[in-house]
Design a protein around this motif. Structure first.
Motif, PDB file in Angstrom:
ATOM      1  N   LEU A  73      17.527  17.140   9.150  1.00 44.23           N
ATOM      2  CA  LEU A  73      16.124  17.327   8.753  1.00 44.23           C
ATOM      3  C   LEU A  73      16.038  18.239   7.538  1.00 44.23           C
ATOM      4  O   LEU A  73      15.266  17.995   6.612  1.00 44.23           O
ATOM      5  CB  LEU A  73      15.302  17.877   9.918  1.00 44.23           C
ATOM      6  CG  LEU A  73      13.821  18.138   9.663  1.00 44.23           C
ATOM      7  CD1 LEU A  73      13.100  16.914   9.098  1.00 44.23           C
ATOM      8  CD2 LEU A  73      13.146  18.612  10.951  1.00 44.23           C
ATOM      9  N   PHE A  74      16.848  19.276   7.515  1.00 45.57           N
ATOM     10  CA  PHE A  74      16.888  20.180   6.361  1.00 45.57           C
ATOM     11  C   PHE A  74      17.187  19.406   5.082  1.00 45.57           C
ATOM     12  O   PHE A  74      16.476  19.540   4.076  1.00 45.57           O
ATOM     13  CB  PHE A  74      17.956  21.262   6.587  1.00 45.57           C
ATOM     14  CG  PHE A  74      18.238  22.090   5.366  1.00 45.57           C
ATOM     15  CD1 PHE A  74      17.403  23.139   5.006  1.00 45.57           C
ATOM     16  CD2 PHE A  74      19.335  21.820   4.562  1.00 45.57           C
ATOM     17  CE1 PHE A  74      17.663  23.904   3.871  1.00 45.57           C
ATOM     18  CE2 PHE A  74      19.607  22.569   3.430  1.00 45.57           C
ATOM     19  CZ  PHE A  74      18.762  23.616   3.089  1.00 45.57           C
ATOM     20  N   LYS A 100      10.245  12.204   8.076  1.00 45.64           N
ATOM     21  CA  LYS A 100       9.600  11.757   9.316  1.00 45.64           C
ATOM     22  C   LYS A 100      10.641  11.256  10.308  1.00 45.64           C
ATOM     23  O   LYS A 100      10.606  11.609  11.493  1.00 45.64           O
ATOM     24  CB  LYS A 100       8.582  10.658   9.015  1.00 45.64           C
ATOM     25  CG  LYS A 100       7.866  10.162  10.236  1.00 45.64           C
ATOM     26  CD  LYS A 100       6.863   9.084   9.909  1.00 45.64           C
ATOM     27  CE  LYS A 100       6.157   8.684  11.200  1.00 45.64           C
ATOM     28  NZ  LYS A 100       5.510   7.417  11.135  1.00 45.64           N
ATOM     29  N   GLU A 101      11.561  10.435   9.850  1.00 41.07           N
ATOM     30  CA  GLU A 101      12.604   9.886  10.715  1.00 41.07           C
ATOM     31  C   GLU A 101      13.455  10.990  11.337  1.00 41.07           C
ATOM     32  O   GLU A 101      13.710  11.000  12.544  1.00 41.07           O
ATOM     33  CB  GLU A 101      13.482   8.930   9.910  1.00 41.07           C
ATOM     34  CG  GLU A 101      14.635   8.346  10.683  1.00 41.07           C
ATOM     35  CD  GLU A 101      15.542   7.476   9.817  1.00 41.07           C
ATOM     36  OE1 GLU A 101      16.694   7.282  10.218  1.00 41.07           O
ATOM     37  OE2 GLU A 101      15.099   6.999   8.749  1.00 41.07           O
ATOM     38  N   GLU A 102      13.887  11.931  10.512  1.00 41.46           N
ATOM     39  CA  GLU A 102      14.732  13.021  11.009  1.00 41.46           C
ATOM     40  C   GLU A 102      13.945  13.966  11.917  1.00 41.46           C
ATOM     41  O   GLU A 102      14.475  14.453  12.915  1.00 41.46           O
ATOM     42  CB  GLU A 102      15.374  13.790   9.852  1.00 41.46           C
ATOM     43  CG  GLU A 102      16.357  12.970   9.039  1.00 41.46           C
ATOM     44  CD  GLU A 102      17.538  12.427   9.842  1.00 41.46           C
ATOM     45  OE1 GLU A 102      17.929  13.036  10.865  1.00 41.46           O
ATOM     46  OE2 GLU A 102      18.081  11.374   9.439  1.00 41.46           O
ATOM     47  N   VAL A 107      12.805  16.142  17.406  1.00 43.89           N
ATOM     48  CA  VAL A 107      11.848  16.317  18.507  1.00 43.89           C
ATOM     49  C   VAL A 107      12.339  15.590  19.752  1.00 43.89           C
ATOM     50  O   VAL A 107      12.323  16.149  20.854  1.00 43.89           O
ATOM     51  CB  VAL A 107      10.440  15.851  18.097  1.00 43.89           C
ATOM     52  CG1 VAL A 107       9.521  15.758  19.297  1.00 43.89           C
ATOM     53  CG2 VAL A 107       9.869  16.780  17.034  1.00 43.89           C
ATOM     54  N   ASN A 108      12.828  14.383  19.585  1.00 44.27           N
ATOM     55  CA  ASN A 108      13.318  13.600  20.707  1.00 44.27           C
ATOM     56  C   ASN A 108      14.487  14.312  21.400  1.00 44.27           C
ATOM     57  O   ASN A 108      14.534  14.387  22.629  1.00 44.27           O
ATOM     58  CB  ASN A 108      13.731  12.204  20.227  1.00 44.27           C
ATOM     59  CG  ASN A 108      14.208  11.331  21.343  1.00 44.27           C
ATOM     60  OD1 ASN A 108      15.395  11.340  21.706  1.00 44.27           O
ATOM     61  ND2 ASN A 108      13.283  10.561  21.912  1.00 44.27           N
TER      62      ASN A 108
END
Length: 114
Positions: A73-74, A100-102, A107-108
């Motif tokens: 995500l970073f 958004k994907e990362e 979160v998941n």
């Protein structure tokens, strides 16, 4: 799921473990990540075309990800942050789907951690 398994595919467990020294502390900070609203503020600011607000949210999210070793995500957010630093809203919007994907992966994984 263990904290180490949680980090598979989203970040670097060894780095975060060296910083926080316990899985319980990592879990506490990951649960705080779920409450952080910078991703939502970034998405909203990009939608509204507010480059300055988007930059603040993207930059803050980048720092949070770096502190928690959420490397994927970073890295995705770096592209958005740098586009916004240069006031390039179009480029930031083009790079946002990867963020958004990362973000959704992170979160998941955290939600599965419990």
């Amino acid at each position: 799921m263990t904290v180490k398994n949680c980090y598979n595919g989203i970040g670097n467990y060894e780095t975060v473990s060296a910083c926080f020294h316990s899985d319980e502390k990592i879990k506490r900070f990951l649960s705080m990540f779920l409450q952080d609203d910078n991703y939502k503020r970034l998405a909203q600011a990009l939608e509204e075309g507010d480059v300055d607000a988007a930059f603040v949210a993207a930059h803050t999210l980048k720092g949070v990800c770096q502190n928690l070793s959420l490397d994927h995500l970073f890295e995705a957010d770096v592209a958005v942050t740098e586009a916004l630093r240069g006031k390039n809203l179009t480029e930031a919007r083009e790079n946002f789907p990867r963020v958004k994907e990362e973000y959704e992966k992170v979160v998941n994984r955290i939600e599965k951690l419990g």
